[in-house]
Design an enzyme around this catalytic site. Structure first.
Site, PDB file in Angstrom:
ATOM      1  CB  CYS A 204      -0.905   0.005   1.225  1.00 27.16           C
ATOM      2  SG  CYS A 204      -2.172  -1.290   1.211  1.00 27.16           S
ATOM      3  CB  CYS A 232       0.425  -7.709   6.668  1.00 26.60           C
ATOM      4  SG  CYS A 232       0.139  -8.807   5.281  1.00 26.60           S
TER       5      CYS A 232
END
Length: 247
Positions: A204, A232
């Protein structure tokens, strides 16, 4: 891991001895017809695998997780890939109600405030959509390379993913960064221009920066956190007892 699953993984590993990336993908397509999927984030490694799947007409679904916070360059690479191969790349998006609740709770950039806040964002935007993408699948193909991080050096070409309860296959595990680039150039495969600006691992936009000289492959991801404990939740190790995650 059950004895049956253990035996199945061992059998696949045996079949893959000496196999190159294309042979690996062909075997997975044959062994898991209609039940194999590849997750792409349009990074260099993923573009290699996408090329192998599309150029050789392998029946492996290609999908991506659109977090809503990607770089524009990533979307451009996605578009160029679809145009080049004329194939569909299915997108999975975060649940809008979960995103709304997340932003209401921590603000649009709350992930900078703590590791827990960042993991909460990753869960909503990446982990939950991935669980939907892999529902009903039996084999998950990834672009993981052992060279990318210390955690990934212990992975194998084929392993059981305890989180999603399926076979996880890493066809490029032993590839180098230079080898990956050489393949991209040889076959004129679309690639994210950010790779030429020092971005090695691209996630991102708010959570990714270019890597500085001397830094490792993963240094540009969540750079404000402790470099030894970044994760993550997308990629788990082979067994529940060894469960640790990376992304």
């Amino acid at each position: 891991m059950s004895t049956l699953i253990d035996a199945q993984v061992a059998q696949i590993r045996q079949q893959l001895i000496g196999a190159d990336a294309l042979d690996t993908l062909r075997l997975i397509a044959t062994e898991f017809p209609g039940k194999a999927a590849f997750s792409t984030s349009f990074g260099l490694e993923d573009q290699v695998i996408t090329h192998l799947i599309f150029a050789h007409y392998l029946p492996i679904e290609v999908f991506t997780l659109d977090t809503g916070r990607n770089f524009q360059e990533t979307y451009s690479t996605w578009s160029k890939t679809v145009l080049k191969y004329g194939k569909t790349i299915r997108a999975y998006y975060p649940n809008h109600e979960q995103v709304a609740a997340l932003v209401e709770r921590q603000g649009p950039n709350g992930f900078y405030e703590s590791v827990d806040a960042r993991k909460a964002c990753c869960h909503v935007r990446k982990v939950e959509p991935l669980s939907r993408a892999l529902a009903g699948k039996e084999a998950w193909v990834t672009g993981i390379r052992a060279e990318q991080s210390a955690n990934r050096t212990g992975m194998q070409v084929a392993e059981f993913d305890a989180t999603y309860q399926l076979l996880k296959v890493n066809p490029l595990l032993d590839w180098t960064w230079e080898q990956t680039w050489a393949f991209i150039r040889e076959y004129s495969i679309p690639h994210n221009p950010l790779h030429l600006q020092g971005f090695v691992s691209i996630g991102c936009a708010p959570c990714t920066r270019a890597v500085k000289p001397g830094e490792d492959f993963r240094a540009g991801r969540w750079w404000w956190e402790d470099q030894s404990a970044k994760e993550c939740g997308l990629h788990a190790t082979a067994t529940p007892a060894e469960a640790s995650v990376t992304a």
